[in-house]
Design an enzyme around this catalytic site. Sequence first.
Site, mmCIF file in Angstrom:
data_model
loop_
_atom_site.group_PDB
_atom_site.id
_atom_site.type_symbol
_atom_site.label_atom_id
_atom_site.label_comp_id
_atom_site.label_asym_id
_atom_site.label_seq_id
_atom_site.Cartn_x
_atom_site.Cartn_y
_atom_site.Cartn_z
ATOM 1 C CB SER A 134 3.823 6.071 -7.827
ATOM 2 O OG SER A 134 2.623 5.348 -7.914
ATOM 3 C CB ILE A 161 8.291 -3.763 -1.305
ATOM 4 C CG1 ILE A 161 8.216 -2.794 -2.512
ATOM 5 C CG2 ILE A 161 7.530 -5.054 -1.576
ATOM 6 C CD1 ILE A 161 6.838 -2.227 -2.792
ATOM 7 C CE1 TYR A 236 -9.462 0.091 -13.510
ATOM 8 C CE2 TYR A 236 -8.029 -0.718 -15.255
ATOM 9 C CZ TYR A 236 -9.295 -0.414 -14.782
ATOM 10 O OH TYR A 236 -10.393 -0.628 -15.581
ATOM 11 N N GLY A 344 7.411 6.344 33.975
ATOM 12 C CA GLY A 344 8.762 6.287 33.423
ATOM 13 C C GLY A 344 9.116 4.928 32.872
ATOM 14 C CD GLU A 367 -2.277 -3.189 3.198
ATOM 15 O OE1 GLU A 367 -3.491 -3.376 2.957
ATOM 16 O OE2 GLU A 367 -1.521 -4.073 3.612
ATOM 17 C CB THR A 369 -2.538 8.340 4.091
ATOM 18 O OG1 THR A 369 -3.386 9.011 3.137
ATOM 19 C CG2 THR A 369 -1.150 8.134 3.496
#
Length: 382
Positions: A134, A161, A236, A344, A367, A369
Amino acid sequence: MTQISALTALNEDEKMFQGEIARFAQQVIKPKVLHMDETETMDPGLIKQLFETGLMGIEMPEELGGAGGSFFMAILAIEELSKVDPSVGVLVDVQNTLVNNIFLRFATDAQKKKYGPMLAASKVGCYCLTEPNSGSDAFAMKARAYDEGSHWRLEGKKIFITNAKEAEIFIVFANANPEKGYKGITAFIVEKGTPGLALGKKEVKLGIRASSTCEVLLDNVKIPKENLMGEYGKGYKIAIETLNEGRIGIAAQMLGLAQGAFDGALKYSKEREQFGKQLADFQGIQFQISEMATEIEAARLMVYNAARLKDAGLPFVKEAAMAKYFVSDVAERVASKALEIYGGYGFIKEFPAEKFYRDAKIGKLYEGTSNMQLQTIFKLLD
């Protein structure tokens, strides 16, 4: 005649606040950056100082022990800290834009009174949403919440987390009624030390290594009924609305990162000599620096605009998604170009370019994509 100021113009309080954070970042954080990155730990003394300076409770009202500042001030802090170390930036970001935000918007008065002072003064919080199956499909979670009369019982596993290792207050999302699908998801407050709550694997990461990223395990975790956060079945809603604001925080982190990488590269270009001239005297380098500066300016306008809209109580979700999408892209490009200007030397740890380059990649992933931001933006187009 109406006076119009630039979007990036700061009032006196904001300027003073920004200056204080910049000094703190340079004097206190910068000497610790390399060691924290190499040991993959957040300095405990630094966390204590973040609380003492009020950076962990920027929006928390003064009556709850916080600084009573604005959301925009939190964004300024995240940006300034991330110019020096994005790991510290995200620690402060999650505390303010996710955890504290949830308490301020959805907690009961009793919960605010109990936990607000803790979060402002001494206790790190974390936001437990993601699970093994999920991620972007956040509401496919398997964690369960059982109403057992006198208490709630939580079972499940959370992954990736942020701040989990340091956290003492966990906001856990679990489904209390799977038959209702995402409308069964509910948020709960779980305190460190609760039997059955444990940390699993601490991830070894490409970047922001000082920021802890851990599994959170829930095995027969019993919590009081009053630890339900917000309304039953409205987890939700809490998740969506807090992540909308959190996107601006991540955009601010990536903005600070880009500025930090740019500042170092610009300084180096004026110090390093090749073929009898400073690097900055070569037109090819000048063009790269100018492109980087332009992209950073555009990124700052997007971040500040989204934050100002949020503080004004105006619609900001589309602008937040656009900011996170665009600024994380800018951060990756700027960090890459900055490293190349060092040549370099950019590839070794003596200079900060390689760390900014590693840290930049996460901006497109957590948070929400970049693809999820694009999906959000499309839905909100008129």
